[in-house]
Design a protein around this motif. Sequence first.
Motif, PDB file in Angstrom:
ATOM      1  N   MET A   1       0.841  -1.181   0.000  1.00 48.07           N
ATOM      2  CA  MET A   1       0.000   0.000   0.000  1.00 48.07           C
ATOM      3  C   MET A   1       0.884   1.240   0.000  1.00 48.07           C
ATOM      4  SD  MET A   1      -2.853  -1.121   2.816  1.00 48.07           S
ATOM      5  CE  MET A   1      -3.750  -2.665   2.639  1.00 48.07           C
ATOM      6  N   ASP A   2       0.523   2.193  -0.832  1.00 44.91           N
ATOM      7  CA  ASP A   2       1.330   3.412  -0.902  1.00 44.91           C
ATOM      8  C   ASP A   2       1.049   4.334   0.279  1.00 44.91           C
ATOM      9  OD1 ASP A   2       2.447   2.558  -3.287  1.00 44.91           O
ATOM     10  OD2 ASP A   2       0.796   3.390  -4.462  1.00 44.91           O
ATOM     11  N   LYS A   3      -0.175   4.317   0.763  1.00 50.57           N
ATOM     12  CA  LYS A   3      -0.514   5.126   1.931  1.00 50.57           C
ATOM     13  C   LYS A   3      -1.476   4.354   2.814  1.00 50.57           C
ATOM     14  CE  LYS A   3      -4.327   7.505  -0.398  1.00 50.57           C
ATOM     15  NZ  LYS A   3      -4.907   8.807  -0.726  1.00 50.57           N
ATOM     16  N   LYS A   4      -1.584   4.802   4.046  1.00 51.04           N
ATOM     17  CA  LYS A   4      -2.440   4.094   4.970  1.00 51.04           C
ATOM     18  C   LYS A   4      -3.897   4.206   4.528  1.00 51.04           C
ATOM     19  CE  LYS A   4      -1.366   4.127   9.279  1.00 51.04           C
ATOM     20  NZ  LYS A   4      -1.165   4.509  10.703  1.00 51.04           N
ATOM     21  N   GLN A   5      -4.573   3.073   4.477  1.00 56.11           N
ATOM     22  CA  GLN A   5      -5.965   3.016   4.092  1.00 56.11           C
ATOM     23  C   GLN A   5      -6.835   2.793   5.328  1.00 56.11           C
ATOM     24  OE1 GLN A   5      -6.932   3.468   0.801  1.00 56.11           O
ATOM     25  NE2 GLN A   5      -4.777   3.931   0.487  1.00 56.11           N
ATOM     26  N   MET A   6      -8.101   3.164   5.182  1.00 58.45           N
ATOM     27  CA  MET A   6      -9.046   3.044   6.285  1.00 58.45           C
ATOM     28  C   MET A   6      -9.986   1.875   6.057  1.00 58.45           C
ATOM     29  SD  MET A   6     -10.264   4.681   9.118  1.00 58.45           S
ATOM     30  CE  MET A   6     -10.044   6.468   8.937  1.00 58.45           C
ATOM     31  N   VAL A   7     -10.146   1.067   7.089  1.00 58.64           N
ATOM     32  CA  VAL A   7     -11.116  -0.029   7.048  1.00 58.64           C
ATOM     33  C   VAL A   7     -11.991   0.078   8.294  1.00 58.64           C
ATOM     34  CG1 VAL A   7     -11.483  -2.516   7.047  1.00 58.64           C
ATOM     35  CG2 VAL A   7      -9.545  -1.546   5.788  1.00 58.64           C
ATOM     36  N   TYR A   8     -13.299   0.025   8.070  1.00 58.61           N
ATOM     37  CA  TYR A   8     -14.231   0.039   9.191  1.00 58.61           C
ATOM     38  C   TYR A   8     -14.595  -1.393   9.553  1.00 58.61           C
ATOM     39  CZ  TYR A   8     -14.709   5.065   8.770  1.00 58.61           C
ATOM     40  OH  TYR A   8     -14.436   6.408   8.758  1.00 58.61           O
ATOM     41  N   VAL A   9     -14.255  -1.767  10.772  1.00 61.18           N
ATOM     42  CA  VAL A   9     -14.572  -3.103  11.275  1.00 61.18           C
ATOM     43  C   VAL A   9     -15.876  -3.009  12.057  1.00 61.18           C
ATOM     44  CG1 VAL A   9     -13.901  -4.846  12.971  1.00 61.18           C
ATOM     45  CG2 VAL A   9     -12.227  -3.989  11.331  1.00 61.18           C
ATOM     46  N   VAL A  10     -16.864  -3.743  11.587  1.00 64.65           N
ATOM     47  CA  VAL A  10     -18.208  -3.642  12.151  1.00 64.65           C
ATOM     48  C   VAL A  10     -18.630  -5.009  12.682  1.00 64.65           C
ATOM     49  CG1 VAL A  10     -20.603  -2.992  11.712  1.00 64.65           C
ATOM     50  CG2 VAL A  10     -18.748  -1.860  10.458  1.00 64.65           C
ATOM     51  N   SER A  11     -19.185  -5.016  13.892  1.00 61.98           N
ATOM     52  CA  SER A  11     -19.569  -6.296  14.475  1.00 61.98           C
ATOM     53  C   SER A  11     -20.704  -6.110  15.473  1.00 61.98           C
ATOM     54  CB  SER A  11     -18.370  -6.936  15.180  1.00 61.98           C
ATOM     55  OG  SER A  11     -18.740  -8.138  15.807  1.00 61.98           O
ATOM     56  N   GLU A  19     -11.075  -7.807  12.883  1.00 60.88           N
ATOM     57  CA  GLU A  19      -9.808  -7.075  12.895  1.00 60.88           C
ATOM     58  C   GLU A  19      -8.635  -7.987  12.551  1.00 60.88           C
ATOM     59  OE1 GLU A  19      -6.876  -4.411  15.769  1.00 60.88           O
ATOM     60  OE2 GLU A  19      -8.959  -4.768  16.368  1.00 60.88           O
ATOM     61  N   LEU A  20      -8.624  -9.191  13.095  1.00 56.96           N
ATOM     62  CA  LEU A  20      -7.541 -10.130  12.797  1.00 56.96           C
ATOM     63  C   LEU A  20      -7.494 -10.458  11.310  1.00 56.96           C
ATOM     64  CD1 LEU A  20      -7.824 -12.592  15.828  1.00 56.96           C
ATOM     65  CD2 LEU A  20      -5.895 -11.068  15.314  1.00 56.96           C
ATOM     66  N   MET A  21      -8.652 -10.655  10.714  1.00 56.49           N
ATOM     67  CA  MET A  21      -8.688 -10.975   9.289  1.00 56.49           C
ATOM     68  C   MET A  21      -8.251  -9.789   8.438  1.00 56.49           C
ATOM     69  SD  MET A  21     -11.871 -13.548   8.648  1.00 56.49           S
ATOM     70  CE  MET A  21     -11.223 -13.838   7.000  1.00 56.49           C
ATOM     71  N   VAL A  22      -8.685  -8.603   8.820  1.00 57.68           N
ATOM     72  CA  VAL A  22      -8.282  -7.399   8.080  1.00 57.68           C
ATOM     73  C   VAL A  22      -6.771  -7.223   8.134  1.00 57.68           C
ATOM     74  CG1 VAL A  22      -8.347  -4.873   8.100  1.00 57.68           C
ATOM     75  CG2 VAL A  22     -10.476  -6.183   8.292  1.00 57.68           C
ATOM     76  N   ARG A  23      -6.191  -7.407   9.310  1.00 60.33           N
ATOM     77  CA  ARG A  23      -4.738  -7.243   9.437  1.00 60.33           C
ATOM     78  C   ARG A  23      -3.991  -8.340   8.680  1.00 60.33           C
ATOM     79  NH1 ARG A  23      -3.617  -3.063  12.343  1.00 60.33           N
ATOM     80  NH2 ARG A  23      -4.977  -2.369  14.051  1.00 60.33           N
ATOM     81  N   ALA A  24      -4.555  -9.560   8.670  1.00 62.77           N
ATOM     82  CA  ALA A  24      -3.924 -10.651   7.916  1.00 62.77           C
ATOM     83  C   ALA A  24      -3.907 -10.335   6.426  1.00 62.77           C
ATOM     84  CB  ALA A  24      -4.668 -11.958   8.172  1.00 62.77           C
ATOM     85  N   VAL A  25      -5.006  -9.808   5.911  1.00 61.25           N
ATOM     86  CA  VAL A  25      -5.076  -9.444   4.487  1.00 61.25           C
ATOM     87  C   VAL A  25      -4.159  -8.257   4.199  1.00 61.25           C
ATOM     88  CG1 VAL A  25      -6.573  -8.548   2.670  1.00 61.25           C
ATOM     89  CG2 VAL A  25      -7.394 -10.379   4.165  1.00 61.25           C
ATOM     90  N   ALA A  26      -4.187  -7.251   5.075  1.00 61.28           N
ATOM     91  CA  ALA A  26      -3.363  -6.057   4.865  1.00 61.28           C
ATOM     92  C   ALA A  26      -1.885  -6.395   4.803  1.00 61.28           C
ATOM     93  CB  ALA A  26      -3.623  -5.045   5.976  1.00 61.28           C
ATOM     94  N   SER A  27      -1.468  -7.433   5.543  1.00 61.00           N
ATOM     95  CA  SER A  27      -0.053  -7.818   5.552  1.00 61.00           C
ATOM     96  C   SER A  27       0.427  -8.296   4.184  1.00 61.00           C
ATOM     97  CB  SER A  27       0.191  -8.920   6.590  1.00 61.00           C
ATOM     98  OG  SER A  27      -0.424 -10.137   6.195  1.00 61.00           O
ATOM     99  N   GLN A  28      -0.500  -8.641   3.308  1.00 55.41           N
ATOM    100  CA  GLN A  28      -0.145  -9.114   1.966  1.00 55.41           C
ATOM    101  C   GLN A  28       0.091  -7.970   0.977  1.00 55.41           C
ATOM    102  OE1 GLN A  28       0.322 -12.437   1.349  1.00 55.41           O
ATOM    103  NE2 GLN A  28      -0.018 -12.620   3.576  1.00 55.41           N
ATOM    104  N   PHE A  29      -0.106  -6.752   1.424  1.00 58.15           N
ATOM    105  CA  PHE A  29       0.041  -5.598   0.544  1.00 58.15           C
ATOM    106  C   PHE A  29       1.156  -4.687   1.053  1.00 58.15           C
ATOM    107  CE2 PHE A  29      -4.172  -7.181  -0.077  1.00 58.15           C
ATOM    108  CZ  PHE A  29      -4.381  -7.057  -1.456  1.00 58.15           C
ATOM    109  N   ASN A  30       2.344  -4.884   0.477  1.00 52.71           N
ATOM    110  CA  ASN A  30       3.511  -4.065   0.806  1.00 52.71           C
ATOM    111  C   ASN A  30       3.751  -4.017   2.321  1.00 52.71           C
ATOM    112  OD1 ASN A  30       3.903  -3.636  -1.928  1.00 52.71           O
ATOM    113  ND2 ASN A  30       2.602  -1.810  -1.932  1.00 52.71           N
ATOM    114  N   ASP A  31       3.642  -2.807   2.906  1.00 54.96           N
ATOM    115  CA  ASP A  31       3.969  -2.685   4.325  1.00 54.96           C
ATOM    116  C   ASP A  31       2.808  -3.039   5.242  1.00 54.96           C
ATOM    117  OD1 ASP A  31       2.323  -0.563   3.865  1.00 54.96           O
ATOM    118  OD2 ASP A  31       3.787   0.988   4.362  1.00 54.96           O
ATOM    119  N   GLY A  32       1.661  -3.316   4.672  1.00 58.80           N
ATOM    120  CA  GLY A  32       0.530  -3.747   5.473  1.00 58.80           C
ATOM    121  C   GLY A  32      -0.070  -2.675   6.363  1.00 58.80           C
ATOM    122  N   GLU A  33       0.197  -1.426   6.073  1.00 57.27           N
ATOM    123  CA  GLU A  33      -0.330  -0.341   6.896  1.00 57.27           C
ATOM    124  C   GLU A  33      -1.818  -0.145   6.619  1.00 57.27           C
ATOM    125  OE1 GLU A  33       0.982   1.698   9.282  1.00 57.27           O
ATOM    126  OE2 GLU A  33       2.670   0.322   9.277  1.00 57.27           O
TER     127      GLU A  33
END
Length: 274
Positions: A1-11, A19-33
Amino acid sequence: MDKKQMVYVVSDSVGETAELMVRAVASQFNDGEVEIQHFSYVENQDDIHNVLCAAKSTHSIIAYTIVISSLKSYLDERAREEGITAIDLMNPLMQAFSQAFNKDPIRQPRLMRKLDDNCFRRVEAIEFAVKYDDGQDVRGLKKADIVLIGVSRTSKTPLSMYLAHKRFKVANVPLVPEVSPPDELFQLPRNTCVGLVITPDKLNEIRKERLKNLGLLPMANYADFDRILEELDYAETIMKRIGCPIINVSNKAVEETADLILAMLKKRGAGIHE
């Protein structure tokens, strides 16, 4: 990811799974920020509306774990109308479960939290049983849900551990003629304590086998028949003094004895609940 993106976790619960799944997916994109905004314990359409407004204004996506059908449907429909990407992290797997096991989900929020609480209580009870096994620390007697007393080899420890797995805090105290029982034992409510007895023949057989496994002579005092009778008489005297219920464990499995203990204590109003 070139810049930090926003994800809304709703439950409709805490949202830890999402949140765990979002962070796991984010880790696959460059720096995972990725910046995560939580909307936990969502309970109505107004809560969903607020999430959608926030996500639309920041061009963000929504990752959700909502099991209440009406809220899920509302979120999906409104997200499509507003052009917002909303990802259901639970429903595909729940559908697979339903098809594979031919069962419908309960669709009740916060069940995982209840399971976690049960697990914590079980671990706590097991640690309690270990700490207060075999009369190691009499201070645990007043903290126990159940106190088991009896002579050696009446299944006190196995029963303590079995009941601990059912989330009961159990302490046990061996009864030996040469050792006075702790004063705390006589201060317990009578509906907390349970005495365990066994026939002399059965105890003699068990103790001989125990000595054999330890590589000791079978005629040691531990397995002497007269000694066994003395111990059992002494134990029965203590149990009668306490006034506790007594169970003969001679030909009973641990599970059977445990069921009897719980039934007896419930009947006597000990507040025992599984």
